[in-house]
Write a protein that holds these residues in place. Structure first.
Motif, PDB file in Angstrom:
ATOM      1  N   PHE A  51       0.804  -1.221   0.000  1.00  0.00           N
ATOM      2  CA  PHE A  51       0.000   0.000   0.000  1.00  0.00           C
ATOM      3  C   PHE A  51       0.839   1.275   0.000  1.00  0.00           C
ATOM      4  N   ARG A  52       2.113   1.197   0.308  1.00  0.00           N
ATOM      5  CA  ARG A  52       2.989   2.361   0.225  1.00  0.00           C
ATOM      6  C   ARG A  52       4.055   2.152  -0.851  1.00  0.00           C
ATOM      7  N   GLY A  53       4.861   1.104  -0.690  1.00  0.00           N
ATOM      8  CA  GLY A  53       5.973   0.896  -1.610  1.00  0.00           C
ATOM      9  C   GLY A  53       5.559   0.689  -3.050  1.00  0.00           C
ATOM     10  N   ALA A  54       4.448  -0.029  -3.279  1.00  0.00           N
ATOM     11  CA  ALA A  54       3.999  -0.297  -4.652  1.00  0.00           C
ATOM     12  C   ALA A  54       3.047   0.772  -5.169  1.00  0.00           C
ATOM     13  N   MET A  55       2.110   1.218  -4.340  1.00  0.00           N
ATOM     14  CA  MET A  55       1.067   2.127  -4.832  1.00  0.00           C
ATOM     15  C   MET A  55       1.551   3.565  -5.022  1.00  0.00           C
ATOM     16  N   LEU A  56       2.361   4.075  -4.108  1.00  0.00           N
ATOM     17  CA  LEU A  56       2.778   5.476  -4.219  1.00  0.00           C
ATOM     18  C   LEU A  56       3.575   5.770  -5.490  1.00  0.00           C
ATOM     19  N   PRO A  57       4.532   4.909  -5.892  1.00  0.00           N
ATOM     20  CA  PRO A  57       5.217   5.186  -7.162  1.00  0.00           C
ATOM     21  C   PRO A  57       4.276   5.221  -8.360  1.00  0.00           C
ATOM     22  N   MET A  58       3.164   4.479  -8.297  1.00  0.00           N
ATOM     23  CA  MET A  58       2.210   4.495  -9.403  1.00  0.00           C
ATOM     24  C   MET A  58       1.311   5.737  -9.350  1.00  0.00           C
ATOM     25  N   LEU A  59       1.042   6.248  -8.156  1.00  0.00           N
ATOM     26  CA  LEU A  59       0.163   7.400  -8.011  1.00  0.00           C
ATOM     27  C   LEU A  59       0.876   8.724  -8.280  1.00  0.00           C
ATOM     28  N   VAL A  60       2.161   8.802  -7.964  1.00  0.00           N
ATOM     29  CA  VAL A  60       2.897  10.070  -8.069  1.00  0.00           C
ATOM     30  C   VAL A  60       2.894  10.657  -9.486  1.00  0.00           C
ATOM     31  N   PRO A  61       3.175   9.880 -10.548  1.00  0.00           N
ATOM     32  CA  PRO A  61       3.175  10.491 -11.889  1.00  0.00           C
ATOM     33  C   PRO A  61       1.803  11.001 -12.307  1.00  0.00           C
ATOM     34  N   CYS A  62       0.747  10.416 -11.764  1.00  0.00           N
ATOM     35  CA  CYS A  62      -0.611  10.766 -12.156  1.00  0.00           C
ATOM     36  C   CYS A  62      -1.102  12.027 -11.463  1.00  0.00           C
ATOM     37  N   MET A  63      -0.868  12.134 -10.140  1.00  0.00           N
ATOM     38  CA  MET A  63      -1.464  13.235  -9.377  1.00  0.00           C
ATOM     39  C   MET A  63      -0.472  14.062  -8.582  1.00  0.00           C
ATOM     40  N   GLY A  64       0.801  13.719  -8.623  1.00  0.00           N
ATOM     41  CA  GLY A  64       1.800  14.478  -7.888  1.00  0.00           C
ATOM     42  C   GLY A  64       2.022  13.913  -6.495  1.00  0.00           C
ATOM     43  N   PRO A  65       3.150  14.279  -5.851  1.00  0.00           N
ATOM     44  CA  PRO A  65       3.513  13.693  -4.550  1.00  0.00           C
ATOM     45  C   PRO A  65       2.518  13.979  -3.435  1.00  0.00           C
ATOM     46  N   THR A  66       2.072  15.229  -3.302  1.00  0.00           N
ATOM     47  CA  THR A  66       1.209  15.586  -2.181  1.00  0.00           C
ATOM     48  C   THR A  66      -0.149  14.907  -2.269  1.00  0.00           C
ATOM     49  N   ALA A  67      -0.781  14.941  -3.439  1.00  0.00           N
ATOM     50  CA  ALA A  67      -2.088  14.294  -3.606  1.00  0.00           C
ATOM     51  C   ALA A  67      -1.974  12.787  -3.423  1.00  0.00           C
ATOM     52  N   ALA A  68      -0.864  12.202  -3.845  1.00  0.00           N
ATOM     53  CA  ALA A  68      -0.672  10.754  -3.702  1.00  0.00           C
ATOM     54  C   ALA A  68      -0.656  10.343  -2.232  1.00  0.00           C
ATOM     55  N   ILE A  69      -0.115  11.219  -1.374  1.00  0.00           N
ATOM     56  CA  ILE A  69      -0.063  10.928   0.061  1.00  0.00           C
ATOM     57  C   ILE A  69      -1.461  10.727   0.631  1.00  0.00           C
ATOM     58  N   PHE A  70      -2.440  11.470   0.108  1.00  0.00           N
ATOM     59  CA  PHE A  70      -3.802  11.383   0.624  1.00  0.00           C
ATOM     60  C   PHE A  70      -4.669  10.389  -0.160  1.00  0.00           C
ATOM     61  N   MET A  71      -4.213  10.003  -1.355  1.00  0.00           N
ATOM     62  CA  MET A  71      -4.976   9.056  -2.165  1.00  0.00           C
ATOM     63  C   MET A  71      -4.677   7.617  -1.760  1.00  0.00           C
ATOM     64  N   ALA A  72      -3.400   7.284  -1.576  1.00  0.00           N
ATOM     65  CA  ALA A  72      -3.007   5.911  -1.249  1.00  0.00           C
ATOM     66  C   ALA A  72      -3.683   5.378   0.013  1.00  0.00           C
ATOM     67  N   PRO A  73      -3.836   6.180   1.090  1.00  0.00           N
ATOM     68  CA  PRO A  73      -4.491   5.660   2.301  1.00  0.00           C
ATOM     69  C   PRO A  73      -5.940   5.257   2.101  1.00  0.00           C
ATOM     70  N   LEU A  74      -6.600   5.786   1.067  1.00  0.00           N
ATOM     71  CA  LEU A  74      -7.993   5.404   0.830  1.00  0.00           C
ATOM     72  C   LEU A  74      -8.086   3.930   0.440  1.00  0.00           C
ATOM     73  N   PHE A  75      -7.148   3.469  -0.388  1.00  0.00           N
ATOM     74  CA  PHE A  75      -7.098   2.040  -0.721  1.00  0.00           C
ATOM     75  C   PHE A  75      -6.832   1.228   0.545  1.00  0.00           C
ATOM     76  N   PHE A  76      -5.960   1.741   1.384  1.00  0.00           N
ATOM     77  CA  PHE A  76      -5.583   1.069   2.633  1.00  0.00           C
ATOM     78  C   PHE A  76      -6.769   1.005   3.595  1.00  0.00           C
ATOM     79  N   GLY A  77      -7.485   2.126   3.741  1.00  0.00           N
ATOM     80  CA  GLY A  77      -8.631   2.172   4.641  1.00  0.00           C
ATOM     81  C   GLY A  77      -9.762   1.283   4.179  1.00  0.00           C
ATOM     82  N   VAL A  78     -10.090   1.348   2.888  1.00  0.00           N
ATOM     83  CA  VAL A  78     -11.177   0.527   2.345  1.00  0.00           C
ATOM     84  C   VAL A  78     -10.843  -0.959   2.458  1.00  0.00           C
ATOM     85  N   ALA A  79      -9.577  -1.304   2.310  1.00  0.00           N
ATOM     86  CA  ALA A  79      -9.161  -2.710   2.397  1.00  0.00           C
ATOM     87  C   ALA A  79      -9.490  -3.315   3.756  1.00  0.00           C
TER      88      ALA A  79
END
Length: 308
Positions: A163-191
């Motif tokens: 949820f951090r090591g794999a997902m954040l590198p995929m989210l960063v190019p799409c939405m930028g570093p700051t938005a990725a920080i708040f997007m990745a936890p949603l997958f983690f929380g829903v899981a």
């Protein structure tokens, strides 16, 4: 001669495609992680050693496959970067020691109140609490306990890698570093909503009670996920989030209600408040990227990216 309107349009389409691939890849990882827990059909409770061993094997397998998902995403999204796959996922040597020590100390500062609370309730006081924490025999006994291994080792390692090591590198190019920080936890929380299935299966509570507990857990895991995502992005290491996760699992949620009823509640509440204030003061200082070298994951966001 190239049509000036055609170039930007194609760039936008490429970006949208990359974002869809990113979100679907993250969703796939989350589904694989949660789904692997239910490969084993069993009527046993989740804390039964036999079921724990099976589920640990499943999530370890998913974690081992997560680099392949990131690699496939890089190929599909045509992402090229001058860093290895493992470096992007936070597995690297540069800055390893501060990345392991400083975020953990920061988390312990946040838990100053609960730590003081535990020491006050220890019959031998602060000395006894410290001796218990450093007792080698106690640690060896814990290492043989399936529940402890799941909560303190397997869950932190596998969840942070996925949820951090794999997902954040995929989210960063799409939405930028700051938005990725708040997007990745949603997958983690829903899981973590999968606990509803188990609680309902074992008839542990009413549906309203189950949803209330799951809602609180979603909020807690999402906030915690944002913190460990922040640590990952600031340090470029996954080891810090793993150790912070393990420590938080050992402590649980701070018990404010118990502190309010404690005979020394004034001292306890002061320690809770000081822990929170020190955490906020030290948050950016302790995670300053200068301690950890160049952060590989920021290369995915382009030259203009900053460390949050």
């Amino acid at each position: 001669m190239q049509d000036p309107e055609h170039g930007p349009k194609m760039q936008v389409e490429h970006t949208h495609t990359r974002c869809w691939v990113c979100v679907l890849s993250c969703l796939l990882l989350a589904c694989l992680y949660v789904g692997s827990l239910y490969v084993w059909r069993s009527s046993l409770p989740r804390d039964h050693p036999s079921l724990i061993r099976r589920r640990c094997a499943s999530v370890l397998l998913v974690s081992a496959l997560s680099p392949a998902v990131v690699k496939a995403w890089m190929h599909c999204a045509n992402v090229k970067v001058s860093a290895t796959l493992w470096e992007l996922m936070g597995v690297r040597l540069e800055g390893l020691v501060p990345a392991a020590v400083l975020p953990l100390l920061l988390t312990m500062v946040f838990y100053l109140g609960p730590l003081v609370h535990s020491a006050m309730d220890n019959p031998k006081g602060f000395t006894g609490a410290l001796q218990s924490a450093l007792d080698v025999q106690s640690w060896m006994l814990c290492a043989g306990d399936a529940v402890w291994l799941r909560n303190q080792v397997v869950a932190p390692v596998t969840e942070e890698l996925v949820f951090r090591g794999a997902m954040l590198p995929m989210l960063v190019p799409c939405m930028g570093p700051t938005a990725a920080i708040f997007m990745a936890p949603l997958f983690f929380g829903v899981a973590h909503f999968h606990h509803i299935i188990e609680q309902r299966r074992l008839h542990e509570d009413s549906m309203s009670g189950i949803f209330l507990v799951s809602g609180v857990q979603f909020l807690y895991t999402t906030v915690f996920g944002a913190f460990t995502s922040f640590v990952f992005m600031r340090t470029g290491h996954v080891v810090g989030p793993v150790l912070c996760h393990s420590f938080c699992n050992s402590q649980g949620l701070p018990d404010i209600s118990s502190a309010l009823q404690h005979p020394q509640r004034c001292a306890l509440l002061f320690s809770y408040l000081m822990g929170l204030l020190l955490f906020l003061v030290l948050l950016f200082r302790v995670t300053d990227p200068l301690f950890y070298g160049e952060i590989p994951v920021y290369r995915l966001a382009g030259p203009a990216a900053s460390a949050c």
